[in-house]
Design a protein around this motif. Structure first.
Motif, PDB file in Angstrom:
ATOM      1  N   GLY A  62      31.166  32.092  46.904  1.00 64.08           N
ATOM      2  CA  GLY A  62      29.794  32.298  46.394  1.00 64.08           C
ATOM      3  C   GLY A  62      29.540  33.293  45.467  1.00 64.08           C
ATOM      4  N   MET A  63      28.341  33.530  45.524  1.00 67.66           N
ATOM      5  CA  MET A  63      27.917  34.637  44.384  1.00 67.66           C
ATOM      6  C   MET A  63      28.553  36.114  44.851  1.00 67.66           C
ATOM      7  SD  MET A  63      26.443  34.626  41.942  1.00 67.66           S
ATOM      8  CE  MET A  63      26.116  35.992  40.553  1.00 67.66           C
ATOM      9  N   SER A  64      28.454  36.526  45.917  1.00 63.54           N
ATOM     10  CA  SER A  64      29.070  37.578  46.491  1.00 63.54           C
ATOM     11  C   SER A  64      30.728  37.643  46.125  1.00 63.54           C
ATOM     12  CB  SER A  64      28.844  37.779  47.992  1.00 63.54           C
ATOM     13  OG  SER A  64      29.578  38.889  48.531  1.00 63.54           O
ATOM     14  N   ARG A  65      31.524  36.781  46.431  1.00 63.68           N
ATOM     15  CA  ARG A  65      32.884  36.839  45.985  1.00 63.68           C
ATOM     16  C   ARG A  65      33.082  36.976  44.521  1.00 63.68           C
ATOM     17  NH1 ARG A  65      37.260  32.182  47.265  1.00 63.68           N
ATOM     18  NH2 ARG A  65      36.648  32.710  49.553  1.00 63.68           N
ATOM     19  N   ALA A  66      32.333  36.012  43.745  1.00 66.87           N
ATOM     20  CA  ALA A  66      32.145  36.294  42.460  1.00 66.87           C
ATOM     21  C   ALA A  66      31.779  37.511  41.964  1.00 66.87           C
ATOM     22  CB  ALA A  66      31.281  35.056  41.578  1.00 66.87           C
ATOM     23  N   ALA A  67      30.822  38.274  42.223  1.00 70.34           N
ATOM     24  CA  ALA A  67      30.455  39.421  41.975  1.00 70.34           C
ATOM     25  C   ALA A  67      31.453  40.678  41.960  1.00 70.34           C
ATOM     26  CB  ALA A  67      29.248  39.675  42.431  1.00 70.34           C
ATOM     27  N   TRP A  68      32.154  40.722  43.053  1.00 70.91           N
ATOM     28  CA  TRP A  68      33.095  41.371  43.260  1.00 70.91           C
ATOM     29  C   TRP A  68      34.442  41.362  42.698  1.00 70.91           C
ATOM     30  CZ3 TRP A  68      32.545  46.176  45.433  1.00 70.91           C
ATOM     31  CH2 TRP A  68      31.483  46.274  46.249  1.00 70.91           C
ATOM     32  N   ALA A  69      34.685  39.973  42.532  1.00 66.72           N
ATOM     33  CA  ALA A  69      35.768  39.566  41.642  1.00 66.72           C
ATOM     34  C   ALA A  69      35.733  40.176  40.115  1.00 66.72           C
ATOM     35  CB  ALA A  69      36.232  38.247  41.747  1.00 66.72           C
ATOM     36  N   THR A  70      34.477  39.861  39.678  1.00 61.75           N
ATOM     37  CA  THR A  70      34.472  40.121  38.181  1.00 61.75           C
ATOM     38  C   THR A  70      34.100  41.400  37.957  1.00 61.75           C
ATOM     39  OG1 THR A  70      32.873  38.079  37.919  1.00 61.75           O
ATOM     40  CG2 THR A  70      32.502  39.535  36.168  1.00 61.75           C
ATOM     41  N   LEU A  71      33.609  42.321  38.972  1.00 67.69           N
ATOM     42  CA  LEU A  71      33.527  43.841  38.972  1.00 67.69           C
ATOM     43  C   LEU A  71      35.046  44.416  39.163  1.00 67.69           C
ATOM     44  CD1 LEU A  71      31.624  46.208  39.043  1.00 67.69           C
ATOM     45  CD2 LEU A  71      31.883  46.148  41.619  1.00 67.69           C
ATOM     46  N   ALA A  72      35.721  43.792  39.689  1.00 68.08           N
ATOM     47  CA  ALA A  72      37.217  44.364  40.102  1.00 68.08           C
ATOM     48  C   ALA A  72      38.132  43.949  38.938  1.00 68.08           C
ATOM     49  CB  ALA A  72      37.871  43.905  41.186  1.00 68.08           C
ATOM     50  N   THR A  73      37.727  42.748  38.193  1.00 66.00           N
ATOM     51  CA  THR A  73      38.444  42.674  37.023  1.00 66.00           C
ATOM     52  C   THR A  73      38.025  43.271  35.761  1.00 66.00           C
ATOM     53  OG1 THR A  73      38.604  40.289  37.820  1.00 66.00           O
ATOM     54  CG2 THR A  73      39.181  40.664  35.479  1.00 66.00           C
TER      55      THR A  73
END
Length: 147
Positions: A62-73
């Motif tokens: 969801g949005m939480s996983r997407a946000a953390w993955a985008t931030l880490a990338t």
């Protein structure tokens, strides 16, 4: 046996993500310095790796996983590019990339990246960020149990 509860994030997911991001940025830097290229094609691979790390840690999609993955990338892309620029300058002075990264300033790094990064590299960086966002939002659902 009841199914495990995956609605709450695991405590080890974010340290695992940070460790994976640091490792990926270091590997990217080493490959780029060895090939004498930016290796921007690694940005989408970094996105897949960050999403996979969160998924392996059972972080809910969801949005939480997407946000953390985008931030880490984004952090991997930024760190790798700074280390590549520092490594190129450090080679001239006989320094390691992390030593020269501490000595050069952000304005000089920005100048070097402006000279080294092409439009294709920027497109690949953006593709990596979009892939992290999309892969973090989507996710395969568990198959229904036969029981």
């Amino acid at each position: 046996m009841p199914a495990p509860d995956t609605s709450h994030p695991r405590w080890y997911a974010l340290p695992l993500l940070a460790l994976g991001a640091i490792g990926f940025a270091a590997a990217w830097m080493l490959l780029a310095l060895a090939l004498d290229r930016q290796c921007a094609w690694l940005a989408p691979l970094a996105a897949v790796d960050m999403v996979l790390l969160l998924r392996l840690a059972d972080w809910p999609r969801g949005m939480s996983r997407a946000a953390w993955a985008t931030l880490a990338t984004g952090a991997v892309v930024a760190a790798a590019n700074v280390l590549i620029a520092a490594g190129q300058i450090g080679q001239s002075f006989g320094m390691r990339p992390w030593e020269s990264a501490l000595k050069i300033g952000p304005a000089y790094v920005w100048l070097l990246l402006g000279l080294a990064v092409t439009r294709i590299d920027l497109v690949l960086f953006g593709a990596g960020l979009l892939l992290a966002l999309w892969a973090g939002l989507s996710g395969r659902r568990r198959a229904p149990s036969a029981r």
